[in-house]
Motif scaffolding. Structure first.
Motif, PDB file in Angstrom:
ATOM      1  N   GLN A   3      41.326  20.867  50.929  1.00  0.00           N
ATOM      2  CA  GLN A   3      40.197  21.837  50.127  1.00  0.00           C
ATOM      3  C   GLN A   3      39.517  22.614  51.136  1.00  0.00           C
ATOM      4  O   GLN A   3      39.678  22.668  52.198  1.00  0.00           O
ATOM      5  CB  GLN A   3      38.995  20.599  49.874  1.00  0.00           C
ATOM      6  CG  GLN A   3      39.504  19.427  49.060  1.00  0.00           C
ATOM      7  CD  GLN A   3      38.912  19.383  47.532  1.00  0.00           C
ATOM      8  OE1 GLN A   3      37.719  20.173  47.529  1.00  0.00           O
ATOM      9  NE2 GLN A   3      39.513  18.565  46.625  1.00  0.00           N
ATOM     10  N   VAL A   4      38.902  23.682  50.275  1.00  0.00           N
ATOM     11  CA  VAL A   4      38.421  24.869  50.711  1.00  0.00           C
ATOM     12  C   VAL A   4      37.062  24.483  51.170  1.00  0.00           C
ATOM     13  O   VAL A   4      36.233  24.405  50.329  1.00  0.00           O
ATOM     14  CB  VAL A   4      38.573  26.163  50.156  1.00  0.00           C
ATOM     15  CG1 VAL A   4      37.827  27.355  50.831  1.00  0.00           C
ATOM     16  CG2 VAL A   4      39.743  26.425  49.831  1.00  0.00           C
ATOM     17  N   ASP A   5      36.530  24.697  52.471  1.00  0.00           N
ATOM     18  CA  ASP A   5      35.031  24.219  52.720  1.00  0.00           C
ATOM     19  C   ASP A   5      34.298  25.577  52.435  1.00  0.00           C
ATOM     20  O   ASP A   5      34.732  26.673  52.076  1.00  0.00           O
ATOM     21  CB  ASP A   5      34.837  24.105  54.308  1.00  0.00           C
ATOM     22  CG  ASP A   5      35.103  24.996  54.989  1.00  0.00           C
ATOM     23  OD1 ASP A   5      34.979  26.385  54.734  1.00  0.00           O
ATOM     24  OD2 ASP A   5      35.111  24.759  56.350  1.00  0.00           O
ATOM     25  N   GLY A   6      32.698  25.351  52.544  1.00  0.00           N
ATOM     26  CA  GLY A   6      32.018  26.366  51.822  1.00  0.00           C
ATOM     27  C   GLY A   6      32.184  27.646  52.575  1.00  0.00           C
ATOM     28  O   GLY A   6      32.056  28.685  51.971  1.00  0.00           O
ATOM     29  N   GLY A   7      32.267  27.562  53.894  1.00  0.00           N
ATOM     30  CA  GLY A   7      32.257  28.777  54.759  1.00  0.00           C
ATOM     31  C   GLY A   7      33.527  29.731  54.277  1.00  0.00           C
ATOM     32  O   GLY A   7      33.560  30.921  54.440  1.00  0.00           O
ATOM     33  N   GLU A   8      34.547  28.922  54.434  1.00  0.00           N
ATOM     34  CA  GLU A   8      36.054  29.537  53.956  1.00  0.00           C
ATOM     35  C   GLU A   8      35.762  30.294  52.503  1.00  0.00           C
ATOM     36  O   GLU A   8      36.112  31.349  52.522  1.00  0.00           O
ATOM     37  CB  GLU A   8      37.133  28.747  54.073  1.00  0.00           C
ATOM     38  CG  GLU A   8      37.473  28.255  55.462  1.00  0.00           C
ATOM     39  CD  GLU A   8      38.657  27.290  55.459  1.00  0.00           C
ATOM     40  OE1 GLU A   8      38.766  26.462  54.370  1.00  0.00           O
ATOM     41  OE2 GLU A   8      39.267  26.936  56.296  1.00  0.00           O
ATOM     42  N   ARG A   9      35.184  29.449  51.714  1.00  0.00           N
ATOM     43  CA  ARG A   9      35.058  30.209  50.408  1.00  0.00           C
ATOM     44  C   ARG A   9      34.212  31.377  50.396  1.00  0.00           C
ATOM     45  O   ARG A   9      34.538  32.585  49.792  1.00  0.00           O
ATOM     46  CB  ARG A   9      34.360  29.061  49.394  1.00  0.00           C
ATOM     47  CG  ARG A   9      34.162  29.625  47.848  1.00  0.00           C
ATOM     48  CD  ARG A   9      33.667  28.584  46.840  1.00  0.00           C
ATOM     49  NE  ARG A   9      34.526  27.504  46.919  1.00  0.00           N
ATOM     50  CZ  ARG A   9      34.063  26.082  47.399  1.00  0.00           C
ATOM     51  NH1 ARG A   9      32.854  25.970  47.968  1.00  0.00           N
ATOM     52  NH2 ARG A   9      34.925  25.140  47.359  1.00  0.00           N
ATOM     53  N   GLU A  10      33.111  31.486  51.135  1.00  0.00           N
ATOM     54  CA  GLU A  10      32.215  32.698  51.229  1.00  0.00           C
ATOM     55  C   GLU A  10      32.853  33.755  52.063  1.00  0.00           C
ATOM     56  O   GLU A  10      32.756  34.793  51.565  1.00  0.00           O
ATOM     57  CB  GLU A  10      30.784  32.158  52.062  1.00  0.00           C
ATOM     58  CG  GLU A  10      29.935  31.240  51.285  1.00  0.00           C
ATOM     59  CD  GLU A  10      29.634  31.828  50.127  1.00  0.00           C
ATOM     60  OE1 GLU A  10      29.216  32.964  50.148  1.00  0.00           O
ATOM     61  OE2 GLU A  10      29.809  30.856  49.149  1.00  0.00           O
ATOM     62  N   ASP A  11      33.757  33.406  53.168  1.00  0.00           N
ATOM     63  CA  ASP A  11      34.568  34.464  53.543  1.00  0.00           C
ATOM     64  C   ASP A  11      35.615  35.111  52.508  1.00  0.00           C
ATOM     65  O   ASP A  11      35.576  36.446  52.493  1.00  0.00           O
ATOM     66  CB  ASP A  11      35.396  33.906  54.705  1.00  0.00           C
ATOM     67  CG  ASP A  11      34.369  33.455  56.073  1.00  0.00           C
ATOM     68  OD1 ASP A  11      33.253  33.906  55.814  1.00  0.00           O
ATOM     69  OD2 ASP A  11      34.898  32.833  56.622  1.00  0.00           O
TER      70      ASP A  11
END
Length: 124
Positions: A3-11
């Protein structure tokens, strides 16, 4: 599959948030140069070019097909300009070409078609 975490998604969202600098011209954020990063990766160029093309079509169409050509490696730390050309705006399809340029050199080229989301046959 991870799963993609929130920080990676924001990046990722920040990377696809292009800035309009003129009619049909967008600038993508420069990727971060690092000790092991010597070129801009293909996924970044493809994602930013498709985002640039999608900004120039009406909101009710989706990407239908695309063709991508990697001309030369992109250089990290330098922004990429995406020059979008409207090839055709028909009743059902829109076609765009995108040239990704760094310092007046073509690094990537994309051709994409867009069409309305039509329900089609479903398979199991």
């Amino acid at each position: 599959m991870s799963q993609v975490d929130g920080g990676e998604r924001e990046d990722l969202l920040a990377l696809l948030d292009l800035q309009s600098v003129g009619q049909g011209v967008f600038t993508g954020a420069a990727s971060q140069a690092g000790a092991f990063r010597v070129r801009v990766f293909g996924g970044q160029l493809l994602g930013q070019a498709l985002a640039a093309a999608s900004f120039t079509v009406s909101g009710d169409v989706l990407a239908h097909s695309l063709h991508a050509y990697f001309a030369r490696p992109g250089i990290p730390g330098r922004p990429v300009d995406y020059e979008v050309t409207a090839v055709r705006d028909g009743q059902n399809y829109a076609i765009r070409t995108v040239a990704a340029v760094q310092r007046d050199e073509l690094v990537f080229q994309l051709s994409a078609s867009f069409c309305p989301d039509h329900a089609g046959p479903e398979f199991q």
